[in-house]
Write an enzyme that holds these catalytic residues in place. Structure first.
Site, PDB file in Angstrom:
ATOM      1  N   HIS A 236      48.571 -22.340   6.834  1.00 50.91           N
ATOM      2  CA  HIS A 236      48.415 -22.500   5.385  1.00 50.91           C
ATOM      3  C   HIS A 236      49.738 -22.274   4.651  1.00 50.91           C
ATOM      4  O   HIS A 236      49.869 -22.654   3.484  1.00 50.91           O
ATOM      5  CB  HIS A 236      47.372 -21.518   4.834  1.00 50.91           C
ATOM      6  CG  HIS A 236      45.973 -21.821   5.280  1.00 50.91           C
ATOM      7  ND1 HIS A 236      45.463 -21.364   6.468  1.00 50.91           N
ATOM      8  CD2 HIS A 236      44.995 -22.551   4.693  1.00 50.91           C
ATOM      9  CE1 HIS A 236      44.214 -21.788   6.596  1.00 50.91           C
ATOM     10  NE2 HIS A 236      43.908 -22.510   5.533  1.00 50.91           N
ATOM     11  N   ASP A 306      43.822 -31.766   8.804  1.00 53.90           N
ATOM     12  CA  ASP A 306      43.560 -30.537   8.067  1.00 53.90           C
ATOM     13  C   ASP A 306      44.079 -30.790   6.650  1.00 53.90           C
ATOM     14  O   ASP A 306      44.735 -31.802   6.376  1.00 53.90           O
ATOM     15  CB  ASP A 306      44.272 -29.359   8.737  1.00 53.90           C
ATOM     16  CG  ASP A 306      43.622 -28.018   8.441  1.00 53.90           C
ATOM     17  OD1 ASP A 306      42.821 -27.939   7.487  1.00 53.90           O
ATOM     18  OD2 ASP A 306      43.921 -27.059   9.154  1.00 53.90           O
TER      19      ASP A 306
END
Length: 402
Positions: A236, A306
């Site tokens: 992330h 993702d």
């Protein structure tokens, strides 16, 4: 993926619903009788017919419609009118439900997924990260997470994901981004609490069981290919990297993905992970990793990135432009691009515009977009024909954490 095996499994909804005795079963038929959900009637069709119909639909699309069909977007609201307008105006093929989209009860969630479905005959891929435990959007999910399941027999994972899939089915959610196929032996690893196994064999067994559990109720997604456990760090905020040789990957971190594909998972989520011995680029942008998934692992379902916002958050200058990231991801072999982080109401339209421009300039081959749109459309047609995620169960009894 053996689509025929998964197609037959889709008729067994009652088995998933039976895991939680408080659930009221949804009406899904395994044969080719009409499936009735409210005012909508569809006739189940075999996988060959779905593939042909998907090709016909995509052939009739404009470039812009094809571009929109491969985008999974997000806006943070529970306002049904806003969500309905967003889907109608953008024409995108999918929507991911995040915490900001989840109301406090199941009935309200059913109203939201209905609003996200402008055409039940070709429903969007409505997805959610429902792993259980640390990553659980539905607060009324009482089933054990990977943190417990990794220490239990594989049958426990099958039971947990059967129940979890039933919750999604009841809410009108067709896709679960819930099966973490990473191998994480190190308890300090970012992904440890979410991974289903600490060894390749243990993870493979539980991934196979989880796919089997979800088979009758929701479409399964394996993540984060080619394996977050081998690449340290949180994707992330950076691009985790490993120099693991490919042969070692095949014998270790690749094993659960191979097993999940053989079990019939319909979606494969590519992580923003750099396995530098194979490709310096993140797997999500790597044509070589897509080739490996297709040709060596035999995956023939829908590949999806993702969240592309994670590439932006990495701080790597090359990945500052979300539109360029989407085009690069499609060119590498992804069938669908996912945008969540930094996403606003105009993000999906900008991505669609960028894809169209890339096709028109030749930067993205038109054939690649058509191939991606056809795979996504076929999966959407499967949802409609099988009844999963088509129209939420409006008369289900209330369910709580129990």
């Amino acid at each position: 993926m053996d689509r025929r095996r998964r197609w037959l499994a889709a008729g067994a909804v009652a088995s998933a619903l039976a895991v939680c005795a408080a659930f009221a079963p949804a009406a899904v038929s395994a044969d080719d009788r009409p499936i009735e959900r409210g005012a909508v009637v569809v006739r189940a069709a075999g996988p060959d017919a779905l593939e042909q119909r998907a090709s016909e639909i995509v052939d009739a699309m404009s470039t812009r419609e094809r571009a929109a069909s491969v985008v999974m977007g997000h806006i943070p609201t529970t306002d049904a009118a806003s969500l309905s307008s967003y889907m109608t105006q953008t024409g995108i093929g999918g929507f991911i439900l995040m915490g900001a989209n989840i109301p406090g009860d199941e009935a309200s969630l059913r109203a939201i997924t209905a609003a996200l479905t402008p055409d039940p005959a070709l429903p969007p891929l409505i997805a959610v990260d429902q792993e259980g435990g640390d990553v659980a959007r539905l607060g009324w999910d009482p089933f054990p997470s990977a943190l417990a399941l990794k220490n239990e027999p594989a049958a426990a994972a099958q039971d947990a994901f059967a129940g979890r899939g039933a919750l999604l089915l009841r809410a009108g959610i067709g896709v679960n981004f819930g099966i973490v196929a990473d191998v994480a032996p190190d308890a300090s690893s970012f992904i440890y609490r979410r991974a289903l196994g600490t060894t390749p064999q243990g993870s493979a067994e539980r991934v196979t069981a989880a796919v089997a559990g979800e088979a009758s109720a929701s479409l399964s997604t394996l993540k984060h290919f080619p394996g977050h456990g081998a690449a340290p760090g949180d994707s992330h905020t950076l691009i985790p990297a490993t120099g693991m040789p490919k042969a070692e990957w095949e014998a270790a971190d690749g094993m659960p993905f191979r097993a999940g594909i053989a079990a019939g998972a319909e979606l494969l989520m590519f992580g923003h992970l750099a396995f530098t011995a194979v490709d310096a680029a993140p797997a999500s942008l790597s044509a070589e990793w897509h080739r490996i998934a297709r040709e060596e692992l035999g995956f023939d379902g829908v590949t999806i990135t993702d969240d592309l916002g994670m590439l932006e958050a990495s701080g790597v200058a090359e990945y500052r432009d979300p539109v360029a990231n989407a085009v690069a991801a499609l060119a590498a072999g992804n069938d669908m691009v996912l945008a969540v982080m930094f996403s606003t109401a105009d993000t999906a339209p900008r991505v669609v515009d960028g894809i169209v421009a890339a096709v028109e300039s030749g930067a993205l081959p038109a054939e690649r977009l058509q191939d991606a749109a056809t795979r996504v459309t076929e999966l959407r047609l499967e949802l409609a024909a099988s009844g999963r995620g088509l129209v939420p169960c409006g008369d289900c009894a209330a369910v709580g954490a129990g």
